[in-house]
Design a protein around this motif. Structure first.
Motif, PDB file in Angstrom:
ATOM      1  N   SER A 158      -5.198   0.766  -8.906  1.00 21.13           N
ATOM      2  CA  SER A 158      -4.000   0.972  -8.555  1.00 21.13           C
ATOM      3  C   SER A 158      -3.914   1.233  -7.136  1.00 21.13           C
ATOM      4  N   ARG A 159      -4.986   0.623  -6.301  1.00 21.83           N
ATOM      5  CA  ARG A 159      -4.853   0.318  -4.354  1.00 21.83           C
ATOM      6  C   ARG A 159      -3.486  -0.974  -4.542  1.00 21.83           C
ATOM      7  N   ARG A 160      -3.846  -1.571  -5.324  1.00 18.63           N
ATOM      8  CA  ARG A 160      -3.262  -2.957  -4.698  1.00 18.63           C
ATOM      9  C   ARG A 160      -2.230  -3.269  -5.961  1.00 18.63           C
ATOM     10  N   HIS A 161      -2.109  -2.681  -7.013  1.00 17.51           N
ATOM     11  CA  HIS A 161      -0.908  -2.803  -7.669  1.00 17.51           C
ATOM     12  C   HIS A 161      -0.480  -1.930  -7.917  1.00 17.51           C
ATOM     13  N   ASP A 162      -0.804  -0.250  -7.910  1.00 20.63           N
ATOM     14  CA  ASP A 162       0.174   1.118  -7.817  1.00 20.63           C
ATOM     15  C   ASP A 162      -0.051   0.848  -9.512  1.00 20.63           C
ATOM     16  N   VAL A 163      -0.664   1.020 -10.571  1.00 19.57           N
ATOM     17  CA  VAL A 163      -1.323   0.690 -11.952  1.00 19.57           C
ATOM     18  C   VAL A 163      -2.452   2.000 -11.847  1.00 19.57           C
ATOM     19  N   LYS A 164      -1.904   2.852 -12.945  1.00 20.58           N
ATOM     20  CA  LYS A 164      -2.997   3.317 -12.908  1.00 20.58           C
ATOM     21  C   LYS A 164      -3.535   3.885 -14.420  1.00 20.58           C
ATOM     22  N   PHE A 165      -4.883   3.837 -15.165  1.00 25.35           N
ATOM     23  CA  PHE A 165      -5.175   4.242 -16.224  1.00 25.35           C
ATOM     24  C   PHE A 165      -6.389   3.770 -16.335  1.00 25.35           C
ATOM     25  N   ASP A 166      -7.153   5.091 -17.321  1.00 25.01           N
ATOM     26  CA  ASP A 166      -8.343   4.449 -17.696  1.00 25.01           C
ATOM     27  C   ASP A 166      -8.883   3.927 -16.834  1.00 25.01           C
ATOM     28  N   PRO A 167     -10.674   3.728 -16.681  1.00 25.02           N
ATOM     29  CA  PRO A 167     -11.368   2.942 -16.805  1.00 25.02           C
ATOM     30  C   PRO A 167     -11.639   2.789 -18.195  1.00 25.02           C
ATOM     31  N   ASN A 168     -12.326   3.921 -19.317  1.00 26.85           N
ATOM     32  CA  ASN A 168     -12.272   3.526 -20.741  1.00 26.85           C
ATOM     33  C   ASN A 168     -12.135   2.286 -21.670  1.00 26.85           C
ATOM     34  N   HIS A 169     -10.156   2.188 -20.285  1.00 22.30           N
ATOM     35  CA  HIS A 169     -10.128   1.382 -21.233  1.00 22.30           C
ATOM     36  C   HIS A 169     -10.336  -0.053 -20.753  1.00 22.30           C
ATOM     37  N   VAL A 170     -10.715  -0.240 -20.590  1.00 25.35           N
ATOM     38  CA  VAL A 170     -10.913  -1.582 -19.593  1.00 25.35           C
ATOM     39  C   VAL A 170     -12.077  -1.922 -20.651  1.00 25.35           C
ATOM     40  N   LEU A 171     -11.916  -3.675 -21.160  1.00 22.94           N
ATOM     41  CA  LEU A 171     -12.484  -4.265 -22.352  1.00 22.94           C
ATOM     42  C   LEU A 171     -13.094  -5.266 -20.889  1.00 22.94           C
ATOM     43  N   PHE A 172     -14.289  -6.050 -21.260  1.00 29.54           N
ATOM     44  CA  PHE A 172     -15.491  -7.373 -20.883  1.00 29.54           C
ATOM     45  C   PHE A 172     -14.458  -8.059 -21.414  1.00 29.54           C
ATOM     46  N   SER A 173     -14.650  -9.512 -21.225  1.00 31.48           N
ATOM     47  CA  SER A 173     -14.020 -10.809 -21.485  1.00 31.48           C
ATOM     48  C   SER A 173     -14.722 -12.141 -21.234  1.00 31.48           C
ATOM     49  N   SER A 174     -15.068 -12.585 -21.871  1.00 30.64           N
ATOM     50  CA  SER A 174     -15.644 -13.940 -20.632  1.00 30.64           C
ATOM     51  C   SER A 174     -15.141 -14.984 -20.025  1.00 30.64           C
ATOM     52  N   GLY A 175     -13.491 -14.564 -20.578  1.00 26.06           N
ATOM     53  CA  GLY A 175     -12.522 -15.271 -19.714  1.00 26.06           C
ATOM     54  C   GLY A 175     -11.621 -15.014 -20.563  1.00 26.06           C
ATOM     55  N   VAL A 176      -9.938 -15.366 -19.433  1.00 25.73           N
ATOM     56  CA  VAL A 176      -8.915 -14.504 -19.744  1.00 25.73           C
ATOM     57  C   VAL A 176      -8.274 -15.618 -20.878  1.00 25.73           C
ATOM     58  N   ASP A 229      -3.604 -11.607  -7.696  1.00 21.99           N
ATOM     59  CA  ASP A 229      -3.942 -11.466  -7.007  1.00 21.99           C
ATOM     60  C   ASP A 229      -4.244 -12.476  -5.628  1.00 21.99           C
ATOM     61  N   LEU A 230      -3.721 -13.645  -5.806  1.00 22.39           N
ATOM     62  CA  LEU A 230      -3.058 -14.796  -5.140  1.00 22.39           C
ATOM     63  C   LEU A 230      -1.526 -15.180  -4.971  1.00 22.39           C
ATOM     64  N   THR A 231      -0.491 -13.662  -5.170  1.00 21.50           N
ATOM     65  CA  THR A 231       0.593 -14.131  -4.697  1.00 21.50           C
ATOM     66  C   THR A 231       0.735 -13.764  -3.213  1.00 21.50           C
ATOM     67  N   TYR A 232       1.490 -14.762  -2.968  1.00 25.85           N
ATOM     68  CA  TYR A 232       1.953 -15.022  -1.595  1.00 25.85           C
ATOM     69  C   TYR A 232       2.219 -13.931  -0.756  1.00 25.85           C
ATOM     70  N   PRO A 233       2.028 -13.119   0.666  1.00 22.57           N
ATOM     71  CA  PRO A 233       2.465 -12.549   1.859  1.00 22.57           C
ATOM     72  C   PRO A 233       3.708 -12.067   1.737  1.00 22.57           C
ATOM     73  N   SER A 234       4.459 -13.223   1.228  1.00 21.74           N
ATOM     74  CA  SER A 234       5.963 -12.937   1.337  1.00 21.74           C
ATOM     75  C   SER A 234       6.829 -12.521  -0.214  1.00 21.74           C
ATOM     76  N   GLN A 235       5.796 -12.499  -1.294  1.00 20.10           N
ATOM     77  CA  GLN A 235       6.256 -11.936  -2.500  1.00 20.10           C
ATOM     78  C   GLN A 235       5.290 -10.572  -2.982  1.00 20.10           C
ATOM     79  N   GLN A 236       6.250 -10.391  -3.585  1.00 14.67           N
ATOM     80  CA  GLN A 236       5.172  -9.314  -4.117  1.00 14.67           C
ATOM     81  C   GLN A 236       5.392  -9.218  -5.852  1.00 14.67           C
ATOM     82  N   HIS A 237       4.075  -9.479  -5.979  1.00 11.55           N
ATOM     83  CA  HIS A 237       3.621  -9.121  -8.425  1.00 11.55           C
ATOM     84  C   HIS A 237       3.846  -7.880  -8.249  1.00 11.55           C
ATOM     85  N   VAL A 238       4.838  -7.505  -9.422  1.00 10.04           N
ATOM     86  CA  VAL A 238       4.893  -6.688  -9.808  1.00 10.04           C
ATOM     87  C   VAL A 238       4.234  -6.495 -11.443  1.00 10.04           C
TER      88      VAL A 238
END
Length: 396
Positions: free
Chosen positions: A79-97, A205-214
């Motif tokens: 929400s803060r970094r990428h302007d996306v809002k979702f329910d925390p309960n929709h987040v599942l743990f994973s041991s890796g991508v 989250d490693l997008t450069y300051p000159s760019q904008q991740h969507v």
């Protein structure tokens, strides 16, 4: 403020895959510079180290659930970094991508179903699809005016036969940060052909300051996102990743597959996610790191273009990976690998596993201190000067 990227950090003798793996796996001597696997030679944010130290001091390390606080931390971060809002309960743990992507493909497709990728792309994208006996459908990226773009005609043709699309955003290895208009077109095609979009946003989250991740989840609530603080905060060894899946039916099927594979976090995974995403000091640390990485990228690309102009490299827009075309050398992949290791004495990630279009390429990790980067570049320049005839004057 003291530099993050250019600190002195000796990782040899720590069982580092990047450093100690060269001898253990490839039997290479210590004078070969490791610029391959995707982690960086820095200590993580002090706020994360402090949180992990405090957690270790409790002495309690039993089986652990995915923390509600960690779920909220991920939700608040997006929400803060990428302007996306979702329910925390929709987040599942994973041991890796990669495990997360694998479990999603296993849960939401059947053997023989088509899965789309866009090569050249991170090798596990290829491997997990074929390993699960799904049909690999490639819609290769194309080079346009010195950078990579999506081939939407090829993408639509692949989607006509597909059940699921694996999107790499930002893209590894070519370094593109996809624009909102590009992502909107991806969504339109996926909706037209009833294809599930699964986005790997681990480098976001490693997008450069000159760019904008969507974040693609901002444009379509049905997209599944897999990510982690691991690249941004250099904590890949903690195996702290997550899946964001808003669709209840899909999430239930993913959980069933995860349960089959006994997916649970360690106590330290919870702690790391919470510290990375909630401590303001960690966020300031990340902002400084991304600025330093962009400056380093500009420096490295400038050195290549000045001293090795016939080696084509693509300016990344995020992270610390440089995609370099060695075609001018005229070497087959095995011969190029031998030349780089035996003569140049550097170790890069070979391009062929990223897809057939990567056959003449190598991926270089410049996420290390400047002195080591300079040494690697000087070795390339020196060996090139000694092989001008064979390289077709690739080095000047």
């Amino acid at each position: 403020m003291k530099s993050i990227l250019h600190q002195t950090l000796d990782r040899t003798g720590t069982d580092s895959v990047k450093w100690d793996g060269l001898e253990r796996w490839f039997h290479l001597k210590s004078d070969v510079l490791p610029l391959w696997v995707a982690d960086i030679d820095v200590r993580t944010a002090p706020a994360i180290s402090e949180a992990l130290t405090a957690r270790a001091a409790t002495g309690e390390f039993g089986y652990t659930l995915f923390s509600r606080d960690a779920q909220r931390a991920v939700s608040d971060w997006y929400s803060r970094r990428h302007d996306v809002k979702f329910d925390p309960n929709h987040v599942l743990f994973s041991s890796g991508v990669v495990p997360g992507l694998t479990h999603i493909v296993e849960a939401l497709t059947e053997e023989g179903d088509g899965v789309v990728i866009q090569s050249p792309v991170y090798p596990p994208f290829h491997e997990l699809v074929t390993g699960l006996k799904r049909e690999l459908l490639d819609a290769p990226l194309i080079q346009v005016n010195g950078r990579y773009e999506m081939d939407f005609d090829a993408l639509e043709a692949a989607m006509r036969q597909a059940k699921l699309f694996l999107l790499c955003s930002p893209h590894n290895p070519v370094g593109r940060v996809w624009t909102e208009s590009e992502l909107a077109r991806v969504i339109e095609l996926a909706r037209r052909h009833d294809v599930i979009i699964v986005a790997d946003e681990i480098h976001a989250d490693l997008t450069y300051p000159s760019q904008q991740h969507v974040a693609i989840g901002k444009l379509d609530e049905q997209v599944i996102t897999v990510s982690a603080p691991s690249k941004a905060f250099n904590i890949a060894g903690l195996f702290a990743s997550y899946i964001i899946c808003p669709d209840d039916a899909w999430r239930k099927r993913i959980i069933q597959v995860q349960n089959k594979h006994h997916v649970l976090p360690t106590p330290f995974a919870n702690t790391a996610i919470i510290a990375a995403y909630t401590d303001p000091r960690a966020e300031r640390w990340l902002d400084q790191l991304t600025a330093e990485l962009e400056e380093q990228a500009q420096y490295v690309v400038g050195r290549f273009r000045e001293s090795m102009p016939y080696l084509t490299c693509f300016m990344p827009e995020a992270s610390y990976l440089l995609w370099i075309d060695f075609e001018a050398l005229g070497l087959e992949p095995d011969a190029r690998k031998k030349w780089l290791q035996d003569d140049v004495r550097i170790f890069l990630s070979p391009g062929t596993p990223f897809g057939e279009s990567g056959r003449t390429f190598e991926r270089l990790n410049f996420g290390t201190r400047r002195a080591l980067v300079d040494e690697a570049l000087e070795r390339l320049i020196r060996q090139g000067d000694g092989n001008e005839q064979r390289a077709g004057n690739a080095f000047v």
